[in-house]
Design a protein around this motif. Sequence first.
Motif, PDB file in Angstrom:
ATOM      1  N   ALA A   1       0.859  -1.183   0.000  1.00 44.82           N
ATOM      2  CA  ALA A   1       0.000   0.000   0.000  1.00 44.82           C
ATOM      3  C   ALA A   1       0.893   1.230   0.000  1.00 44.82           C
ATOM      4  O   ALA A   1       1.962   1.235   0.617  1.00 44.82           O
ATOM      5  N   GLU A   2       0.451   2.264  -0.700  1.00 51.12           N
ATOM      6  CA  GLU A   2       1.168   3.533  -0.734  1.00 51.12           C
ATOM      7  C   GLU A   2       0.242   4.665  -0.297  1.00 51.12           C
ATOM      8  O   GLU A   2      -0.914   4.728  -0.730  1.00 51.12           O
ATOM      9  N   LEU A   3       0.761   5.530   0.557  1.00 52.11           N
ATOM     10  CA  LEU A   3       0.108   6.786   0.908  1.00 52.11           C
ATOM     11  C   LEU A   3       0.964   7.892   0.324  1.00 52.11           C
ATOM     12  O   LEU A   3       2.140   8.040   0.700  1.00 52.11           O
ATOM     13  N   THR A   4       0.426   8.628  -0.621  1.00 50.58           N
ATOM     14  CA  THR A   4       1.160   9.717  -1.251  1.00 50.58           C
ATOM     15  C   THR A   4       0.346  11.010  -1.153  1.00 50.58           C
ATOM     16  O   THR A   4      -0.826  10.989  -0.783  1.00 50.58           O
ATOM     17  N   GLU A   5       1.004  12.102  -1.447  1.00 55.00           N
ATOM     18  CA  GLU A   5       0.365  13.418  -1.347  1.00 55.00           C
ATOM     19  C   GLU A   5      -0.238  13.620   0.047  1.00 55.00           C
ATOM     20  O   GLU A   5      -1.328  14.182   0.201  1.00 55.00           O
ATOM     21  N   ILE A   6       0.485  13.140   1.064  1.00 54.02           N
ATOM     22  CA  ILE A   6       0.032  13.283   2.456  1.00 54.02           C
ATOM     23  C   ILE A   6       0.037  14.769   2.829  1.00 54.02           C
ATOM     24  O   ILE A   6       1.028  15.458   2.666  1.00 54.02           O
ATOM     25  N   ARG A   7      -1.090  15.211   3.363  1.00 48.96           N
ATOM     26  CA  ARG A   7      -1.209  16.609   3.749  1.00 48.96           C
ATOM     27  C   ARG A   7      -2.037  16.710   5.012  1.00 48.96           C
ATOM     28  O   ARG A   7      -3.051  16.031   5.155  1.00 48.96           O
ATOM     29  N   CYS A   8      -1.592  17.575   5.932  1.00 49.12           N
ATOM     30  CA  CYS A   8      -2.327  17.807   7.160  1.00 49.12           C
ATOM     31  C   CYS A   8      -2.687  19.291   7.225  1.00 49.12           C
ATOM     32  O   CYS A   8      -1.815  20.148   7.070  1.00 49.12           O
ATOM     33  N   ASP A   9      -3.963  19.582   7.428  1.00 48.31           N
ATOM     34  CA  ASP A   9      -4.448  20.956   7.495  1.00 48.31           C
ATOM     35  C   ASP A   9      -5.251  21.150   8.762  1.00 48.31           C
ATOM     36  O   ASP A   9      -5.728  20.195   9.384  1.00 48.31           O
ATOM     37  N   GLY A  10      -5.452  22.411   9.124  1.00 50.01           N
ATOM     38  CA  GLY A  10      -6.283  22.712  10.281  1.00 50.01           C
ATOM     39  C   GLY A  10      -5.488  23.363  11.396  1.00 50.01           C
ATOM     40  O   GLY A  10      -4.346  23.791  11.224  1.00 50.01           O
ATOM     41  N   GLU A  11      -6.115  23.381  12.570  1.00 52.44           N
ATOM     42  CA  GLU A  11      -5.531  24.120  13.699  1.00 52.44           C
ATOM     43  C   GLU A  11      -4.242  23.505  14.233  1.00 52.44           C
ATOM     44  O   GLU A  11      -3.386  24.204  14.738  1.00 52.44           O
TER      45      GLU A  11
END
Length: 205
Positions: free
Chosen positions: A191-201
Amino acid sequence: MAFWLASARKGQDRDWIQRFDPRFWTVNFPRPMMASATTTAPDGLRVDARFLTRGDLAGLIWESEDRFDHPLLAYRTDRDYSRTTLTFRWQSGGIIALDAVNGPTLTIEGRDAGGAPRTWYVRLWNYARSGTPTDARIELPFSQLAGGFLLPAEADPVHPAAIDRMFISLVPPSFAPGSTEALATAAEGWAELTEIRCDGERATI
């Protein structure tokens, strides 16, 4: 040569990282199966697994407390994921797909609003915004997450302010929970997780 056996930070330089930085995920699994997690890009990681029994399960883990790095290098502990959103592209092969029973699930371990230990099982397919069961865009708004296989009928709202650990499960196509039956041949999955992004407070720690 002078040296110092440090057990905590005392005035050293600090920096910030994005929450869910691919470098700090880990993987766990029962022996004798094998699995590994590799950082493939600043915003991507890959898990490769070799399943030997029908009950094998590999977990891709993010912990709120960095238990493995040196005290001078570990990221800050923050168990509050309120108003934080994690997004990524999911791609996989050789494992149960997102839309199936026993498909990839985000298990969240923490406490409820009253402080009692709780575990939630968030089906990733319920939070796929586009794509297919093996190539999808996942969006996880923690303040709106709910466990349960079918939403809203089986919704079990997550309490996002006290999360200790979370992990994504990966299992072979013939998975049978608790089984020790050996597979006829070892099953390879990834499995691949790509374009990981975290947004918010609380997107950085």
